[in-house]
Scaffold this motif. Structure first.
Motif, PDB file in Angstrom:
ATOM      1  N   ASP A 118       8.014  13.028 -12.369  1.00 20.08           N
ATOM      2  CA  ASP A 118       7.254  13.377 -11.162  1.00 20.08           C
ATOM      3  C   ASP A 118       7.403  12.321 -10.075  1.00 20.08           C
ATOM      4  N   MET A 119       8.114  11.233 -10.386  1.00 24.83           N
ATOM      5  CA  MET A 119       8.388  10.197  -9.382  1.00 24.83           C
ATOM      6  C   MET A 119       9.774  10.350  -8.765  1.00 24.83           C
ATOM      7  N   GLN A 120      10.520  11.350  -9.191  1.00 22.68           N
ATOM      8  CA  GLN A 120      11.915  11.482  -8.730  1.00 22.68           C
ATOM      9  C   GLN A 120      11.982  11.943  -7.279  1.00 22.68           C
ATOM     10  N   VAL A 121      12.808  11.239  -6.510  1.00 25.63           N
ATOM     11  CA  VAL A 121      13.058  11.571  -5.106  1.00 25.63           C
ATOM     12  C   VAL A 121      14.492  12.071  -4.987  1.00 25.63           C
ATOM     13  N   GLY A 122      14.679  13.177  -4.273  1.00 27.80           N
ATOM     14  CA  GLY A 122      16.031  13.680  -4.082  1.00 27.80           C
ATOM     15  C   GLY A 122      16.099  15.182  -4.126  1.00 27.80           C
ATOM     16  N   GLN A 123      17.296  15.701  -4.139  1.00 26.35           N
ATOM     17  CA  GLN A 123      17.524  17.145  -4.079  1.00 26.35           C
ATOM     18  C   GLN A 123      16.832  17.878  -5.221  1.00 26.35           C
ATOM     19  N   THR A 124      16.849  17.312  -6.413  1.00 27.97           N
ATOM     20  CA  THR A 124      16.207  17.942  -7.563  1.00 27.97           C
ATOM     21  C   THR A 124      14.841  17.324  -7.852  1.00 27.97           C
ATOM     22  N   GLY A 125      14.344  16.512  -6.935  1.00 28.67           N
ATOM     23  CA  GLY A 125      13.018  15.924  -7.065  1.00 28.67           C
ATOM     24  C   GLY A 125      12.180  16.259  -5.851  1.00 28.67           C
ATOM     25  N   LYS A 126      11.589  15.245  -5.253  1.00 30.75           N
ATOM     26  CA  LYS A 126      10.733  15.452  -4.084  1.00 30.75           C
ATOM     27  C   LYS A 126      11.486  15.095  -2.801  1.00 30.75           C
ATOM     28  N   ILE A 127      11.334  15.950  -1.799  1.00 30.84           N
ATOM     29  CA  ILE A 127      11.881  15.700  -0.466  1.00 30.84           C
ATOM     30  C   ILE A 127      10.767  15.050   0.340  1.00 30.84           C
ATOM     31  N   ILE A 128      10.998  13.832   0.828  1.00 25.58           N
ATOM     32  CA  ILE A 128       9.927  13.090   1.480  1.00 25.58           C
ATOM     33  C   ILE A 128      10.374  12.594   2.856  1.00 25.58           C
ATOM     34  N   GLY A 184      22.687   5.411  -3.965  1.00 24.52           N
ATOM     35  CA  GLY A 184      22.656   6.348  -2.842  1.00 24.52           C
ATOM     36  C   GLY A 184      23.540   7.561  -3.024  1.00 24.52           C
ATOM     37  N   ALA A 185      23.446   8.193  -4.187  1.00 24.37           N
ATOM     38  CA  ALA A 185      24.167   9.457  -4.390  1.00 24.37           C
ATOM     39  C   ALA A 185      23.667  10.476  -3.381  1.00 24.37           C
ATOM     40  N   ILE A 186      24.532  11.433  -3.009  1.00 21.09           N
ATOM     41  CA  ILE A 186      24.179  12.400  -1.964  1.00 21.09           C
ATOM     42  C   ILE A 186      22.911  13.166  -2.318  1.00 21.09           C
ATOM     43  N   GLN A 187      22.693  13.403  -3.623  1.00 21.32           N
ATOM     44  CA  GLN A 187      21.487  14.132  -4.023  1.00 21.32           C
ATOM     45  C   GLN A 187      20.229  13.331  -3.705  1.00 21.32           C
ATOM     46  N   HIS A 188      20.317  12.002  -3.806  1.00 18.74           N
ATOM     47  CA  HIS A 188      19.159  11.170  -3.478  1.00 18.74           C
ATOM     48  C   HIS A 188      18.971  11.096  -1.961  1.00 18.74           C
ATOM     49  N   LEU A 189      20.066  10.945  -1.237  1.00 19.34           N
ATOM     50  CA  LEU A 189      19.978  10.839   0.221  1.00 19.34           C
ATOM     51  C   LEU A 189      19.374  12.088   0.837  1.00 19.34           C
ATOM     52  N   THR A 190      19.604  13.242   0.207  1.00 17.16           N
ATOM     53  CA  THR A 190      19.016  14.489   0.698  1.00 17.16           C
ATOM     54  C   THR A 190      17.503  14.393   0.751  1.00 17.16           C
ATOM     55  N   GLY A 210       0.824  -1.207   0.000  1.00 21.43           N
ATOM     56  CA  GLY A 210       0.000   0.000   0.000  1.00 21.43           C
ATOM     57  C   GLY A 210       0.852   1.249   0.000  1.00 21.43           C
ATOM     58  N   ALA A 211       1.964   1.188  -0.735  1.00 24.32           N
ATOM     59  CA  ALA A 211       2.953   2.263  -0.722  1.00 24.32           C
ATOM     60  C   ALA A 211       2.932   3.080  -2.002  1.00 24.32           C
ATOM     61  N   ALA A 212       3.489   4.289  -1.922  1.00 24.04           N
ATOM     62  CA  ALA A 212       3.731   5.096  -3.108  1.00 24.04           C
ATOM     63  C   ALA A 212       4.994   4.600  -3.794  1.00 24.04           C
ATOM     64  N   VAL A 213       5.194   4.990  -5.047  1.00 23.16           N
ATOM     65  CA  VAL A 213       6.368   4.574  -5.811  1.00 23.16           C
ATOM     66  C   VAL A 213       7.203   5.790  -6.175  1.00 23.16           C
ATOM     67  N   GLY A 214       8.514   5.686  -5.909  1.00 27.05           N
ATOM     68  CA  GLY A 214       9.444   6.741  -6.255  1.00 27.05           C
ATOM     69  C   GLY A 214      10.570   6.182  -7.102  1.00 27.05           C
ATOM     70  N   ALA A 215      11.533   7.042  -7.413  1.00 30.79           N
ATOM     71  CA  ALA A 215      12.659   6.625  -8.243  1.00 30.79           C
ATOM     72  C   ALA A 215      13.829   7.561  -8.010  1.00 30.79           C
ATOM     73  N   SER A 216      15.018   7.064  -8.328  1.00 31.57           N
ATOM     74  CA  SER A 216      16.202   7.913  -8.283  1.00 31.57           C
ATOM     75  C   SER A 216      16.285   8.733  -9.574  1.00 31.57           C
ATOM     76  N   ARG A 217      17.127   9.741  -9.564  1.00 33.18           N
ATOM     77  CA  ARG A 217      17.285  10.545 -10.780  1.00 33.18           C
ATOM     78  C   ARG A 217      17.835   9.691 -11.922  1.00 33.18           C
ATOM     79  N   ALA A 218      18.717   8.751 -11.590  1.00 35.88           N
ATOM     80  CA  ALA A 218      19.283   7.895 -12.636  1.00 35.88           C
ATOM     81  C   ALA A 218      18.190   7.116 -13.356  1.00 35.88           C
ATOM     82  N   ALA A 219      17.202   6.619 -12.610  1.00 38.70           N
ATOM     83  CA  ALA A 219      16.101   5.878 -13.222  1.00 38.70           C
ATOM     84  C   ALA A 219      15.233   6.786 -14.085  1.00 38.70           C
TER      85      ALA A 219
END
Length: 312
Positions: free
Chosen positions: A241-251, A263-269, A223-232
């Motif tokens: 709109d599924m991108q998670v990270g510094q240049t995507g969504k902060i969650i 786990g690039a630093i931009q994604h970990l942010t 029952g979860a949402a789906v995200g992705a890294s910038r590389a994907a």
């Protein structure tokens, strides 16, 4: 005493949960909290805003031009509403990041971005350098503070309020150089990525758009949402709109499962405020394991189906 105006974010008659997170930040500042709802027909959104605990008043601005959230159209109205307020807060979402700078410019003040902690009515903390350093910011006490609130840093205020709703009439000339052309959003029955309690994300290691079905199936089991890294996203596996990270969504979900993400630093942010982080990666030296609470080293194409099967 501070008097705080929060600009509500909403879409299709539904209040975005980030607005309730702004209320929590406002309570830390202290003072009287009002929410402004600008829409063509604000009644339904205003009723939702009025139920948020801690809100003293909801102000509505009903104009046909407010049917779509265009910063150029909303900003003059928010600037006019800001008269008499010590603070104007907006969520640090696409909506808030677009609108807040326009409001700040009209008021002739510098914007405070990504407010993550409050030290005083005019003293705040915000992340810089991809969240690796925290900056203390002091805003002038004699000017209106215009700030975006980092949703991942604040819990949503609960319901239980019963604030009065007041209609405002603004004699403000609106620009005509910007007009709405269309809005394209992905349709999904899954939870919203920015407000979901559980998120499953895939990265470059998933390998293809077709292989992303593994991610979708596991997310549906949880029952979860789906995200992705910038590389994907850059590889074309999923839309941006599924991108998670510094240049995507902060969650900040309670559970975050990173699959095939190095786990690039931009994604970990984008995920550092998550409650529990689970990482699945075949590279034991992947940076994601440094912050993961639970790490599984192995082939995701074996582990994910086994995990899905175990969930029943």
């Amino acid at each position: 005493m501070s008097k705080i105006l929060i600009v509500a974010e909403h879409l299709d008659g539904t209040l975005n949960p980030a607005t309730a997170r702004c209320v929590t930040a406002a309570t830390r500042i202290g003072g009287e909290i009002h929410i402004a709802v600008l829409a063509a027909d604000p009644a339904n959104v205003a009723a939702q805003a009025a139920r948020i605990a801690g809100v003293a008043k909801v102000i509505t601005v009903a104009r046909a031009e407010n049917a779509h959230a265009l910063a150029a159209v909303l900003a003059p109205q928010v600037a006019a509403l800001a008269a008499g307020y010590s603070h104007v807060l907006l969520p640090s979402t696409t909506f808030g990041r677009d609108l807040a700078p326009c409001v700040a410019a009209l008021l002739g003040v510098a914007q405070v971005s990504d407010l993550m902690a409050v030290d005083g009515p005019h003293a705040f903390k915000r992340p810089i350098y991809a969240g690796n350093a925290i900056l203390s910011v002091t805003a002038p006490a004699d000017r209106t503070v215009v700030a975006t609130v980092r949703p991942a840093s604040w819990p949503a205020a609960g319901n239980g309020g019963n604030a009065p709703i007041e209609a405002a009439s603004l004699d403000v000339a609106l620009p005509t150089h910007t007009r709405f052309r269309g809005l394209s959003t992905g349709k999904s029955d899954r939870p919203d990525l920015q407000s979901a309690g559980k998120v499953v994300s895939g990265g470059r290691g998933v390998g293809s758009a077709e292989n992303f079905e593994l991610i979708y199936r596991l997310a549906d089991k949880l029952g979860a949402a789906v995200g992705a890294s910038r590389a994907a996203v850059d590889a074309g596996y999923v839309p941006n709109d599924m991108q998670v990270g510094q240049t995507g969504k902060i969650i900040a979900p309670e559970l975050y499962i990173a699959i095939g993400i190095s786990g690039a630093i931009q994604h970990l942010t984008g995920i550092k405020d998550a409650g529990t982080i689970v990482a699945i990666n075949k590279d034991a030296d992947a940076p994601i394991f440094e912050i993961a609470d639970i790490g599984l080293v192995g082939d995701l194409f074996q582990i994910v189906p086994e995990l899905e099967k175990a969930l029943g």
